[in-house]
Scaffold this motif. Structure first.
Motif, PDB file in Angstrom:
ATOM      1  N   SER A 102      53.796   9.704  93.153  1.00  6.75           N
ATOM      2  CA  SER A 102      53.771  10.912  92.804  1.00  6.75           C
ATOM      3  C   SER A 102      54.299  12.078  92.022  1.00  6.75           C
ATOM      4  N   PHE A 103      55.428  11.170  90.891  1.00  3.16           N
ATOM      5  CA  PHE A 103      55.858  12.164  90.057  1.00  3.16           C
ATOM      6  C   PHE A 103      55.710  11.548  88.687  1.00  3.16           C
ATOM      7  N   ARG A 104      55.995  12.642  87.877  1.00  3.75           N
ATOM      8  CA  ARG A 104      55.464  12.574  86.624  1.00  3.75           C
ATOM      9  C   ARG A 104      56.450  11.568  85.804  1.00  3.75           C
ATOM     10  N   ALA A 105      55.946  10.657  84.679  1.00  6.61           N
ATOM     11  CA  ALA A 105      57.078   9.577  84.720  1.00  6.61           C
ATOM     12  C   ALA A 105      57.568   9.861  82.432  1.00  6.61           C
ATOM     13  N   GLY A 106      59.036   9.921  82.811  1.00  2.00           N
ATOM     14  CA  GLY A 106      59.745   9.796  81.080  1.00  2.00           C
ATOM     15  C   GLY A 106      60.039  11.498  80.825  1.00  2.00           C
ATOM     16  N   LEU A 107      60.157  12.444  81.961  1.00  2.00           N
ATOM     17  CA  LEU A 107      59.943  14.174  81.839  1.00  2.00           C
ATOM     18  C   LEU A 107      61.680  13.674  81.602  1.00  2.00           C
ATOM     19  N   ALA A 108      62.208  14.820  81.198  1.00  4.70           N
ATOM     20  CA  ALA A 108      63.595  15.387  81.290  1.00  4.70           C
ATOM     21  C   ALA A 108      62.671  16.524  81.379  1.00  4.70           C
ATOM     22  N   SER A 109      63.504  17.567  82.627  1.00  5.56           N
ATOM     23  CA  SER A 109      62.940  18.624  82.963  1.00  5.56           C
ATOM     24  C   SER A 109      64.167  20.094  82.681  1.00  5.56           C
ATOM     25  N   PRO A 110      63.925  20.774  82.057  1.00  9.25           N
ATOM     26  CA  PRO A 110      64.907  22.022  81.706  1.00  9.25           C
ATOM     27  C   PRO A 110      64.873  22.674  83.049  1.00  9.25           C
ATOM     28  N   VAL A 111      63.870  23.134  83.812  1.00  7.74           N
ATOM     29  CA  VAL A 111      63.683  23.871  84.967  1.00  7.74           C
ATOM     30  C   VAL A 111      64.978  23.759  85.551  1.00  7.74           C
ATOM     31  N   PRO A 112      65.534  25.096  86.200  1.00 13.14           N
ATOM     32  CA  PRO A 112      66.683  25.258  87.482  1.00 13.14           C
ATOM     33  C   PRO A 112      66.240  23.806  88.097  1.00 13.14           C
ATOM     34  N   ALA A 113      66.857  23.569  89.285  1.00 11.98           N
ATOM     35  CA  ALA A 113      65.880  22.887  90.278  1.00 11.98           C
ATOM     36  C   ALA A 113      67.978  23.715  90.959  1.00 11.98           C
ATOM     37  N   SER A 114      67.106  22.671  92.330  1.00 11.52           N
ATOM     38  CA  SER A 114      68.324  22.730  94.207  1.00 11.52           C
ATOM     39  C   SER A 114      68.393  21.974  94.750  1.00 11.52           C
ATOM     40  N   ASN A 115      69.434  21.965  95.461  1.00  7.12           N
ATOM     41  CA  ASN A 115      68.807  20.580  97.072  1.00  7.12           C
ATOM     42  C   ASN A 115      67.935  21.747  97.997  1.00  7.12           C
ATOM     43  N   ALA A 116      67.446  22.667  97.399  1.00  8.38           N
ATOM     44  CA  ALA A 116      66.861  23.529  98.752  1.00  8.38           C
ATOM     45  C   ALA A 116      65.797  23.188  98.147  1.00  8.38           C
ATOM     46  N   ASP A 117      65.670  22.655  97.167  1.00 11.49           N
ATOM     47  CA  ASP A 117      63.834  22.527  96.756  1.00 11.49           C
ATOM     48  C   ASP A 117      63.600  21.515  96.328  1.00 11.49           C
ATOM     49  N   LEU A 118      64.643  20.486  97.228  1.00 15.45           N
ATOM     50  CA  LEU A 118      64.273  19.070  97.965  1.00 15.45           C
ATOM     51  C   LEU A 118      63.519  18.415  99.197  1.00 15.45           C
ATOM     52  N   GLY A 119      63.985  19.486  99.965  1.00 16.63           N
ATOM     53  CA  GLY A 119      63.131  19.937 101.222  1.00 16.63           C
ATOM     54  C   GLY A 119      61.322  20.174 101.340  1.00 16.63           C
ATOM     55  N   LYS A 120      61.557  21.300 100.134  1.00 16.98           N
ATOM     56  CA  LYS A 120      60.320  21.801 100.257  1.00 16.98           C
ATOM     57  C   LYS A 120      59.586  21.026  99.331  1.00 16.98           C
ATOM     58  N   THR A 121      60.262  19.926  98.739  1.00 16.85           N
ATOM     59  CA  THR A 121      59.030  18.949  97.516  1.00 16.85           C
ATOM     60  C   THR A 121      58.832  17.726  98.631  1.00 16.85           C
ATOM     61  N   ILE A 122      59.680  17.751  99.395  1.00 14.07           N
ATOM     62  CA  ILE A 122      59.374  16.696 100.333  1.00 14.07           C
ATOM     63  C   ILE A 122      58.107  16.939 100.983  1.00 14.07           C
ATOM     64  N   ALA A 123      59.092  18.166 102.216  1.00 10.45           N
ATOM     65  CA  ALA A 123      57.273  18.501 102.809  1.00 10.45           C
ATOM     66  C   ALA A 123      55.879  18.689 102.330  1.00 10.45           C
ATOM     67  N   GLN A 124      56.410  19.252 100.987  1.00 14.32           N
ATOM     68  CA  GLN A 124      54.263  18.851 100.428  1.00 14.32           C
ATOM     69  C   GLN A 124      54.264  17.533 100.066  1.00 14.32           C
ATOM     70  N   LEU A 125      55.304  17.066  99.599  1.00 12.45           N
ATOM     71  CA  LEU A 125      54.890  15.022  99.352  1.00 12.45           C
ATOM     72  C   LEU A 125      54.204  13.960 100.915  1.00 12.45           C
ATOM     73  N   LEU A 126      54.712  15.087 102.278  1.00 10.77           N
ATOM     74  CA  LEU A 126      54.853  14.743 103.115  1.00 10.77           C
ATOM     75  C   LEU A 126      53.508  14.849 103.472  1.00 10.77           C
ATOM     76  N   GLY A 127      53.193  16.033 103.517  1.00  9.91           N
ATOM     77  CA  GLY A 127      51.788  16.866 104.318  1.00  9.91           C
ATOM     78  C   GLY A 127      52.455  17.988 105.109  1.00  9.91           C
ATOM     79  N   LEU A 128      53.292  18.362 104.841  1.00  9.41           N
ATOM     80  CA  LEU A 128      54.104  18.965 106.263  1.00  9.41           C
ATOM     81  C   LEU A 128      53.778  20.305 106.276  1.00  9.41           C
ATOM     82  N   THR A 129      53.537  21.183 107.377  1.00  6.42           N
ATOM     83  CA  THR A 129      53.374  22.051 107.392  1.00  6.42           C
ATOM     84  C   THR A 129      54.688  22.661 107.926  1.00  6.42           C
ATOM     85  N   ILE A 130      55.960  23.212 108.244  1.00  8.82           N
ATOM     86  CA  ILE A 130      57.300  23.730 108.613  1.00  8.82           C
ATOM     87  C   ILE A 130      57.433  25.640 108.659  1.00  8.82           C
TER      88      ILE A 130
END
Length: 610
Positions: free
Chosen positions: A506-534
């Motif tokens: 599901s992810f890009r290859a060889g990317l160094a992303s300068p966009v801010p990211a946090s642990n709260a984003d991981l919960g939302k991202t995993i939900a999308q990867l799994l097709g979950l609506t919460i």
């Protein structure tokens, strides 16, 4: 008037939008507790380095403040920030005596029984939000959470039978632990693995002011957890033939960095000694074992692996020139150093009130005694305290059960006289107080069920002068550990800068992303990867990390600084943060000159360029 200064709006222009996955994906979330981003390189952590070079390395990362394990675990598990989950620290004030914590009003929540008690008190779900594992299980996915006691259970804390999500942690096979299903027991037996998790052994020894702590990493316990994941759980999930989500929470390097005996009483090497480095290699080995098993079992091509740490880490300082507690003599505390519970001791002294120990049945403390777990009840009656201090380490939580605005100002005035304080955040219900910022400014004022702190106290931090200050940070810590050992929890950039990376279909290859990211984003991202609506009850949420996804869009982000009005002594709480749309990311905060981060202009840029 508070002033917001926007500096540099950064535009990134890759077109496209995140697309739904064409087929079911598996997700492995691997958490290296307390791992500093600047320590991940080919020499220290070759497996992690290779994973992020092959996939995505987030270079502008953020732990949620207060930068502790349980708060960030709830953010990953729900996608919500702490004002919604109510997990304001590892230790919080619950306003009721918690049975599993010895009837304490200030329980330490890294405990399966304590989490059960707190859930029961708050209508069965103290977080008041659904977790990704609960939602995934409800939609028919296989789910498991393995590793460190406390945060592992948070991912599916309301289901405690062992029949839904698989849970294996320090308490497995012991009283108070979540039971194992017969299916998993059979799998463990076939793999030659015991049904009781090993203890930490010598790794759990913190030492004393005279005796160094551990000189070994948490190898045996974590090898067991890795074996459970790779020899029992993954084969089971593969045979089920359904998508799965597996959480693996490594106690290392956190546990070893806390307890390490390489630097007793000394700030250098602090948490950069050989024992801490061994702990980083240990968790890297665990990840290598897991990745190898995915490949061997034919699961690698359909599995997204997400790597993170809950927070950074710093070396402990126990020095203060202003603390009343440092002038007293305590058994086991070096002369002139602040003891565990120094904040509660100093506040009780300044307010002229009694101090009681919530973790010792409310016993009144004598002048030569400090609170057993650093927490304090301040007032005349421990059953009805005027002030409660929930001690956590690099920051403390202060509660005012009566909501007394005049008392709040007295507490703030007392705190600002201490050289170990660097920045104060106060509930808006207490009114504006000069020198402080509101809790809402750092996403701590939301829909939480647990009591909201009146004041969050950030402690002073600095570096010992290495080339990357976030790898050699130091902070004053309210803890039973010793000067020279390790802690976190502050608003230092050394603590807010965590590790984040991802690799998989599901992810890009060889990317160094300068966009801010946090642990709260991981919960939302995993939900999308799994097709979950919460559905969410609170509004303080992270976002989907579209910039890291194949064919995903890359958002713009902005930097900003928020400054409080000065207090009578000229103290100003400064908050450096970033935004992506409505989502906020907190870099560092405190009084200028007393916090590692906001007063070092090149620090954030240097960290992002890593």
């Amino acid at each position: 008037m508070r002033r917001v200064i926007l500096s540099c709006l950064v535009g990134l222009s890759l077109a496209g939008s995140a697309q739904a996955q064409p087929q079911a994906r598996n997700v492995v979330l691997f958490i290296a507790d307390g791992l500093r981003d600047g320590m991940v390189n080919a020499a220290n952590a070759p497996t992690m380095d290779r994973l992020m070079r092959a996939g995505v390395r987030f270079t502008n990362t953020h732990s949620l403040f207060p930068t502790f394990t349980m708060p960030n675990a709830t953010a990953m598990a729900t996608g919500h920030m702490l004002g919604d989950t109510g997990q304001f620290g590892n230790t919080i004030y619950t306003a009721f005596p918690v049975p599993g914590a010895g009837e304490s009003l200030t329980p330490f929540l890294e405990s399966d029984p304590v989490l059960g008690d707190v859930d029961a008190h708050f209508a069965g779900n103290y977080l008041n939000e659904e977790t990704i594992l609960r939602a995934a299980h409800a939609q028919g996915l296989s789910t498991a959470s393995i590793g460190k006691l406390g945060p592992s259970l948070v991912f599916d804390h309301t289901a405690r039978s062992g029949q839904d999500s698989i849970l294996v942690d320090d308490s497995t096979g012991r009283p108070g632990g979540i039971p194992l299903s017969e299916e998993l027991r059979t799998r463990l037996g076939a793999a030659g693995l015991p049904t009781q998790a090993p203890t930490r052994g010598t790794n759990g020894q913190a030492g004393t002011a005279e005796t160094p702590g551990t000189l070994s990493a948490n190898v045996e316990q974590q090898s067991y957890f890795a074996d459970v994941a790779t020899k029992a759980v993954l084969p089971l999930f593969r045979e089920r033939g359904k998508p799965f989500v597996l959480v693996f929470w490594s106690r290392d390097p956190d546990g070893t960095q806390h307890n390490q005996g390489d630097s007793l009483g000394r700030l250098v090497p602090g948490i950069n000694g050989p024992t801490s480095l061994a702990a980083i290699r240990n968790v890297d080995t665990n990840l290598a074992t897991l990745l190898a098993a995915l490949k061997e079992q034919g699961l690698a091509d359909s599995t997204d692996v997400i790597l993170t740490s809950d927070h950074g880490f710093s070396t402990i300082s126990k020095e203060s020139a202003t603390s009343f507690s440092a002038t007293l003599a305590y058994k086991g505390v070096p002369k002139g150093q602040i003891p565990p519970g120094f904040l509660a001791i100093d506040l009780a002294h300044e307010l002229g009130l009694g101090l009681f120990d919530p973790d010792a049945k409310g016993a009144r403390l004598a002048a030569d005694a400090f609170p057993s777990r650093a927490n304090g009840l301040i007032g005349t009656d421990p059953a009805k305290p005027d002030v409660v201090v929930a001690a956590n380490g690099g920051s403390d939580l202060v509660y005012l059960p009566g909501g007394d605005k005049a008392l709040a100002r007295k507490v703030v005035e007392a705190l600002t006289r201490q050289d170990y304080v660097s920045g104060l955040f106060v509930s808006a219900a207490l009114g504006p107080i000069p020198g402080t910022l509101p809790l809402s400014a750092i996403a701590l004022d939301g829909s939480a069920l647990t009591p909201m702190p009146a004041i969050v106290v950030n402690f002073r931090s600095f570096s010992t002068g290495c080339s990357d200050p976030t790898t050699c940070g130091v902070e004053v810590s309210d803890t039973g550990l010793q000067q020279g050992q390790g802690m976190h929890g502050s608003f230092s950039r050394a603590d807010t800068r965590n590790v984040m990376g991802a690799m998989g279909p599901s992810f890009r290859a060889g990317l160094a992303s300068p966009v801010p990211a946090s642990n709260a984003d991981l919960g939302k991202t995993i939900a999308q990867l799994l097709g979950l609506t919460i559905p969410g009850k609170g509004q303080l949420v992270g976002r989907v990390l579209t910039e890291a996804l194949a064919n995903g869009s890359t958002p713009t982000f902005a930097r900003a600084v928020l400054r409080s009005e000065p207090d009578a002594a000229g103290h100003i709480t400064v908050l450096a943060y970033q935004t992506v749309g409505e989502t906020r990311y907190f870099d560092a905060a405190g009084y200028p000159g007393r916090t590692l981060g906001p007063d070092i202009p090149a620090l954030t840029a240097a960290a992002e360029a890593h």
